[in-house]
Design a protein around this motif. Structure first.
Motif, PDB file in Angstrom:
ATOM      1  N   ALA A  76      -3.503   4.155  -5.402  1.00 49.32           N
ATOM      2  CA  ALA A  76      -2.778   4.539  -4.191  1.00 49.32           C
ATOM      3  C   ALA A  76      -1.666   3.555  -3.851  1.00 49.32           C
ATOM      4  O   ALA A  76      -0.656   3.942  -3.257  1.00 49.32           O
ATOM      5  CB  ALA A  76      -3.745   4.642  -3.020  1.00 49.32           C
ATOM      6  N   LEU A  77      -1.833   2.293  -4.232  1.00 49.28           N
ATOM      7  CA  LEU A  77      -0.822   1.290  -3.900  1.00 49.28           C
ATOM      8  C   LEU A  77       0.410   1.351  -4.795  1.00 49.28           C
ATOM      9  O   LEU A  77       1.449   0.814  -4.450  1.00 49.28           O
ATOM     10  CB  LEU A  77      -1.423  -0.119  -3.969  1.00 49.28           C
ATOM     11  N   GLY A  78       0.297   1.939  -5.970  1.00 46.43           N
ATOM     12  CA  GLY A  78       1.466   2.033  -6.848  1.00 46.43           C
ATOM     13  C   GLY A  78       1.609   0.811  -7.720  1.00 46.43           C
ATOM     14  O   GLY A  78       0.637   0.170  -8.100  1.00 46.43           O
ATOM     15  N   THR A  79       2.848   0.457  -8.030  1.00 41.42           N
ATOM     16  CA  THR A  79       3.118  -0.607  -8.993  1.00 41.42           C
ATOM     17  C   THR A  79       3.134  -2.003  -8.398  1.00 41.42           C
ATOM     18  O   THR A  79       3.518  -2.944  -9.071  1.00 41.42           O
ATOM     19  CB  THR A  79       4.476  -0.353  -9.677  1.00 41.42           C
ATOM     20  N   ALA A  80       2.711  -2.168  -7.190  1.00 40.06           N
ATOM     21  CA  ALA A  80       2.705  -3.502  -6.582  1.00 40.06           C
ATOM     22  C   ALA A  80       1.742  -4.407  -7.335  1.00 40.06           C
ATOM     23  O   ALA A  80       0.748  -3.970  -7.922  1.00 40.06           O
ATOM     24  CB  ALA A  80       2.302  -3.409  -5.116  1.00 40.06           C
ATOM     25  N   ALA A  81       2.035  -5.693  -7.316  1.00 36.67           N
ATOM     26  CA  ALA A  81       1.167  -6.670  -7.983  1.00 36.67           C
ATOM     27  C   ALA A  81      -0.223  -6.675  -7.353  1.00 36.67           C
ATOM     28  O   ALA A  81      -1.218  -6.965  -8.022  1.00 36.67           O
ATOM     29  CB  ALA A  81       1.794  -8.056  -7.902  1.00 36.67           C
ATOM     30  N   THR A  82      -0.291  -6.302  -6.083  1.00 34.51           N
ATOM     31  CA  THR A  82      -1.579  -6.252  -5.392  1.00 34.51           C
ATOM     32  C   THR A  82      -2.500  -5.216  -6.031  1.00 34.51           C
ATOM     33  O   THR A  82      -3.706  -5.416  -6.102  1.00 34.51           O
ATOM     34  CB  THR A  82      -1.356  -5.906  -3.908  1.00 34.51           C
ATOM     35  N   SER A  83      -1.945  -4.133  -6.524  1.00 33.19           N
ATOM     36  CA  SER A  83      -2.776  -3.100  -7.132  1.00 33.19           C
ATOM     37  C   SER A  83      -3.450  -3.614  -8.405  1.00 33.19           C
ATOM     38  O   SER A  83      -4.610  -3.289  -8.673  1.00 33.19           O
ATOM     39  CB  SER A  83      -1.962  -1.840  -7.419  1.00 33.19           C
ATOM     40  N   TRP A  84      -2.740  -4.404  -9.192  1.00 34.02           N
ATOM     41  CA  TRP A  84      -3.349  -4.989 -10.385  1.00 34.02           C
ATOM     42  C   TRP A  84      -4.456  -5.970  -9.999  1.00 34.02           C
ATOM     43  O   TRP A  84      -5.498  -6.038 -10.657  1.00 34.02           O
ATOM     44  CB  TRP A  84      -2.301  -5.696 -11.240  1.00 34.02           C
TER      45      TRP A  84
END
Length: 172
Positions: free
Chosen positions: A79-87
């Motif tokens: 849901a967060l997309g490509t943000a570093a937080t999602s990884w």
């Protein structure tokens, strides 16, 4: 390209979480069949159906928690997309899920190891350390000991030797 890779990783984590949830539910309900592929598969757990069921019931709550963590982490990261937080979320969630699932497996293995071993001989098993002597091969007591089957198969004889060794004081 990064978004496609993230989606693939998230789907894999969600599918593995769903598999852990299915395994946990079947283990908790006692409907997981004894097999060599899924569940707690230590030699102690696989020795009979009851021990396999016990081991998987004990392992089920942490496995369910691990499956839930994996599904939630995979869903949030997607849901967060490509943000570093999602990884970061998918990584921490996957590591946490694996840790919970392994903890469940270790608890199930310990429960299976602690389960009593059936000797297969009800006459000998009835005198487990109570000071009574088991019925011998020539006794009129009946059962497999009277027929001489226990000592021939090593069932009661092996169980009695193990009891005598564990009940005798150590020479130290």
């Amino acid at each position: 390209m990064a978004l496609a890779l993230l989606i693939i990783v998230c789907v894999a984590v969600i599918l593995l979480g769903a598999a852990a949830l299915t395994l946990g539910v079947r283990g908790l309900r006692g409907t997981l069949p004894r097999n060599r592929y899924a569940g707690v598969r230590t030699p102690d757990a696989l020795r009979d159906e009851q021990t396999f069921r016990l081991a998987n019931r004990v392992a089920a709550p942490p496995i369910l928690a691990g499956g839930a963590v994996a599904v939630i982490a995979g869903g949030c990261a997607a849901a967060l997309g490509t943000a570093a937080t999602s990884w970061l979320i998918v990584g921490i969630g996957a590591v946490g899920a694996v840790a919970l699932i392994l903890t469940g497996g270790m608890l199930g293995a310990r429960a299976a190891a602690a389960a009593p071993v059936e000797s297969g001989c009800s006459v000998c098993a009835a005198s487990s350390g109570s000071g009574q002597t088991p019925a011998g091969a020539g006794s009129a007591g009946g059962g497999c000991a009277a027929a001489g089957l226990c000592s021939a198969g090593g069932g009661c004889a092996a169980a009695l030797l193990g009891q005598q060794e564990s009940s005798s004081p150590s020479p130290e």
